[in-house]
Design a protein around this motif. Structure first.
Motif, mmCIF file in Angstrom:
data_model
loop_
_atom_site.group_PDB
_atom_site.id
_atom_site.type_symbol
_atom_site.label_atom_id
_atom_site.label_comp_id
_atom_site.label_asym_id
_atom_site.label_seq_id
_atom_site.Cartn_x
_atom_site.Cartn_y
_atom_site.Cartn_z
ATOM 1 N N CYS A 1 -3.986 -128.151 -0.223
ATOM 2 C CA CYS A 1 -2.944 -128.248 -1.241
ATOM 3 C C CYS A 1 -3.253 -129.295 -2.303
ATOM 4 O O CYS A 1 -2.601 -129.318 -3.348
ATOM 5 N N CYS A 2 -4.218 -130.160 -2.037
ATOM 6 C CA CYS A 2 -4.575 -131.189 -3.009
ATOM 7 C C CYS A 2 -5.545 -130.621 -4.042
ATOM 8 O O CYS A 2 -6.354 -129.745 -3.744
ATOM 9 N N ASP A 3 -5.496 -131.161 -5.244
ATOM 10 C CA ASP A 3 -6.352 -130.674 -6.325
ATOM 11 C C ASP A 3 -7.811 -131.020 -6.097
ATOM 12 O O ASP A 3 -8.703 -130.237 -6.450
ATOM 13 N N ILE A 4 -8.067 -132.183 -5.522
ATOM 14 C CA ILE A 4 -9.433 -132.662 -5.317
ATOM 15 C C ILE A 4 -9.523 -133.245 -3.917
ATOM 16 O O ILE A 4 -8.688 -134.067 -3.521
ATOM 17 N N VAL A 5 -10.540 -132.835 -3.162
ATOM 18 C CA VAL A 5 -10.756 -133.341 -1.809
ATOM 19 C C VAL A 5 -12.105 -134.047 -1.763
ATOM 20 O O VAL A 5 -13.142 -133.450 -2.049
ATOM 21 N N ILE A 6 -12.080 -135.323 -1.409
ATOM 22 C CA ILE A 6 -13.297 -136.102 -1.222
ATOM 23 C C ILE A 6 -13.385 -136.466 0.245
ATOM 24 O O ILE A 6 -12.461 -137.074 0.804
ATOM 25 N N PRO B 1 -1.670 -119.485 3.102
ATOM 26 C CA PRO B 1 -1.853 -119.169 1.674
ATOM 27 C C PRO B 1 -2.711 -120.197 0.949
ATOM 28 O O PRO B 1 -3.498 -119.837 0.062
ATOM 29 N N TYR B 2 -2.573 -121.449 1.322
ATOM 30 C CA TYR B 2 -3.273 -122.524 0.627
ATOM 31 C C TYR B 2 -4.736 -122.620 1.062
ATOM 32 O O TYR B 2 -5.634 -122.785 0.236
ATOM 33 N N VAL B 3 -4.966 -122.491 2.365
ATOM 34 C CA VAL B 3 -6.342 -122.568 2.854
ATOM 35 C C VAL B 3 -7.131 -121.339 2.414
ATOM 36 O O VAL B 3 -8.289 -121.435 1.992
ATOM 37 N N GLN B 4 -6.509 -120.163 2.483
ATOM 38 C CA GLN B 4 -7.209 -118.949 2.057
ATOM 39 C C GLN B 4 -7.538 -118.991 0.573
ATOM 40 O O GLN B 4 -8.611 -118.542 0.150
ATOM 41 N N ARG B 5 -6.662 -119.551 -0.234
ATOM 42 C CA ARG B 5 -6.956 -119.715 -1.656
ATOM 43 C C ARG B 5 -8.180 -120.602 -1.862
ATOM 44 O O ARG B 5 -8.997 -120.358 -2.755
ATOM 45 N N ALA B 6 -8.327 -121.612 -1.007
ATOM 46 C CA ALA B 6 -9.442 -122.554 -1.154
ATOM 47 C C ALA B 6 -10.771 -121.958 -0.716
ATOM 48 O O ALA B 6 -11.792 -122.150 -1.373
ATOM 49 N N GLY C 1 -15.732 -124.598 -0.323
ATOM 50 C CA GLY C 1 -14.770 -124.939 -1.361
ATOM 51 C C GLY C 1 -13.555 -125.693 -0.865
ATOM 52 O O GLY C 1 -12.661 -126.010 -1.640
ATOM 53 N N LEU C 2 -13.514 -126.007 0.427
ATOM 54 C CA LEU C 2 -12.385 -126.763 0.968
ATOM 55 C C LEU C 2 -12.478 -128.228 0.550
ATOM 56 O O LEU C 2 -11.466 -128.867 0.257
ATOM 57 N N ALA C 3 -13.680 -128.770 0.539
ATOM 58 C CA ALA C 3 -13.933 -130.121 0.026
ATOM 59 C C ALA C 3 -14.718 -130.003 -1.269
ATOM 60 O O ALA C 3 -15.588 -129.141 -1.409
ATOM 61 N N HIS C 4 -14.412 -130.864 -2.211
ATOM 62 C CA HIS C 4 -15.121 -130.842 -3.490
ATOM 63 C C HIS C 4 -16.360 -131.722 -3.479
ATOM 64 O O HIS C 4 -17.333 -131.444 -4.170
ATOM 65 N N ARG C 5 -16.306 -132.805 -2.714
ATOM 66 C CA ARG C 5 -17.432 -133.729 -2.666
ATOM 67 C C ARG C 5 -17.496 -134.381 -1.298
ATOM 68 O O ARG C 5 -16.462 -134.754 -0.734
ATOM 69 N N VAL C 6 -18.710 -134.496 -0.763
ATOM 70 C CA VAL C 6 -18.948 -135.189 0.502
ATOM 71 C C VAL C 6 -19.827 -136.396 0.214
ATOM 72 O O VAL C 6 -20.844 -136.283 -0.478
ATOM 73 N N VAL C 7 -19.427 -137.551 0.737
ATOM 74 C CA VAL C 7 -20.159 -138.787 0.485
ATOM 75 C C VAL C 7 -20.419 -139.511 1.801
ATOM 76 O O VAL C 7 -19.801 -139.220 2.827
ATOM 77 N N ALA C 8 -21.337 -140.467 1.763
ATOM 78 C CA ALA C 8 -21.571 -141.318 2.928
ATOM 79 C C ALA C 8 -20.266 -142.007 3.317
ATOM 80 O O ALA C 8 -19.459 -142.358 2.448
ATOM 81 N N HIS C 9 -20.069 -142.203 4.602
ATOM 82 C CA HIS C 9 -18.792 -142.723 5.083
ATOM 83 C C HIS C 9 -18.420 -144.034 4.403
ATOM 84 O O HIS C 9 -17.262 -144.238 4.003
ATOM 85 N N ASP C 10 -19.377 -144.920 4.247
ATOM 86 C CA ASP C 10 -19.096 -146.224 3.650
ATOM 87 C C ASP C 10 -18.834 -146.140 2.150
ATOM 88 O O ASP C 10 -18.372 -147.119 1.546
ATOM 89 N N ASP C 11 -19.126 -145.005 1.548
ATOM 90 C CA ASP C 11 -18.914 -144.823 0.107
ATOM 91 C C ASP C 11 -17.619 -144.090 -0.213
ATOM 92 O O ASP C 11 -17.333 -143.832 -1.396
#
Length: 275
Positions: free
Chosen positions: A124-129, A152-157, A182-192
């Protein structure tokens, strides 16, 4: 007195930070937490409409984002009749709808396990990091249930084809898979993770608050009816209204004058916002 299970703070830039605070149970949902989150989102929505909140960051304490439904809540549900379950489900549905339709941009900070209904919050969030340690799972079918309210929200993603797989198998998605779907927009190192979230917030604060609200509402309309005379007319009206608005005029003027617009965080014409 019932213990508070979430926290809402609003910084002086107009950024709302909504935090789940049940790390001892991996930030699992129960009816109390859902009611709290609904109250917080109503307040943020009102402030966003008044331009007192410009963005929301949804996060949680501890190593897990959220484990989904709380075990004690699930035990109580065993004795619920259909009407009781329906009332509970409607509160969860209100939470998803409220987050999905919040006027301002939303960022989800995912540091770890995200199971069941928590996948819906992310969707449901616009951006997932997400941290590289994050894991996502539509786990409901394992215990004889369904990801019905969040579907509805997860299937849309992720799309209907991928939704069929992960909703029917309850497989765990690692962060890279969530990003690819497409569920997450960006994946980063945990400490970042915190730095990445902060950078995204800064990016959002560089945009026109009015234009952000108008664009988010417009995209929801376009998604419902992508190509029709009504939609085409609506898109023309939105851009025309923005062009003649105060912020639209300021944005164009700042562009041509090669200066920061009035809403930019370090612009001297910005006023201090509510804390």
């Amino acid at each position: 007195m019932t213990q508070t299970t979430s926290r809402l703070t609003i910084d002086d830039r107009g950024v709302a930070w909504l935090t789940l605070e049940r790390p001892d149970v991996h930030n699992a949902f129960d009816d109390h937490l859902i009611a709290e989150l609904n109250d917080h989102l109503r307040r943020v929505g009102e402030l966003a409409h008044r331009n007192e909140v410009r963005a929301l960051v949804l996060g949680s304490e501890g190593k897990s984002f959220s484990a989904g439904a709380d075990l004690n809540w699930m035990k109580r549900m065993v004795d619920y009749d259909f009407e009781d379950n329906l009332a509970d489900s409607r509160e969860l549905s209100a939470l998803m709808h409220g987050l999905d339709t919040l006027p301002c941009p939303t960022v989800c900070r995912v540091q770890g396990a995200t199971f069941g209904g928590a996948v819906g919050l992310a969707a449901c969030c616009d951006i997932v990091i997400a941290s590289e340690k994050a894991k996502f799972c539509l786990s409901e079918v394992r215990i004889g249930l369904s990801p019905a309210v969040i579907s509805p929200y997860v299937q849309r993603a992720v799309g209907s084809r991928q939704m069929r797989r992960y909703a029917l198998t309850a497989e765990v998605m690692d962060a890279a898979t969530a990003e690819a779907l497409g569920l997450a927009h960006r994946v980063v190192a945990h400490d970042d993770l915190d730095a990445a979230v902060a950078a995204m917030v800064d990016t959002l604060l560089g945009t026109s608050p009015q234009a952000s609200r108008a664009t988010k509402a417009l995209l929801a309309e376009v998604a419902r009816e992508p190509d029709s005379n009504t939609t085409r007319d609506h898109t023309c009206r939105v851009i025309s209204e923005l062009r003649v608005s105060h912020e639209g005029q300021e944005g164009l003027a700042s562009f041509f004058e090669k200066r920061r617009p009035a809403w930019a965080p370090d612009s001297p014409s910005n006023t201090e916002r509510r804390q």
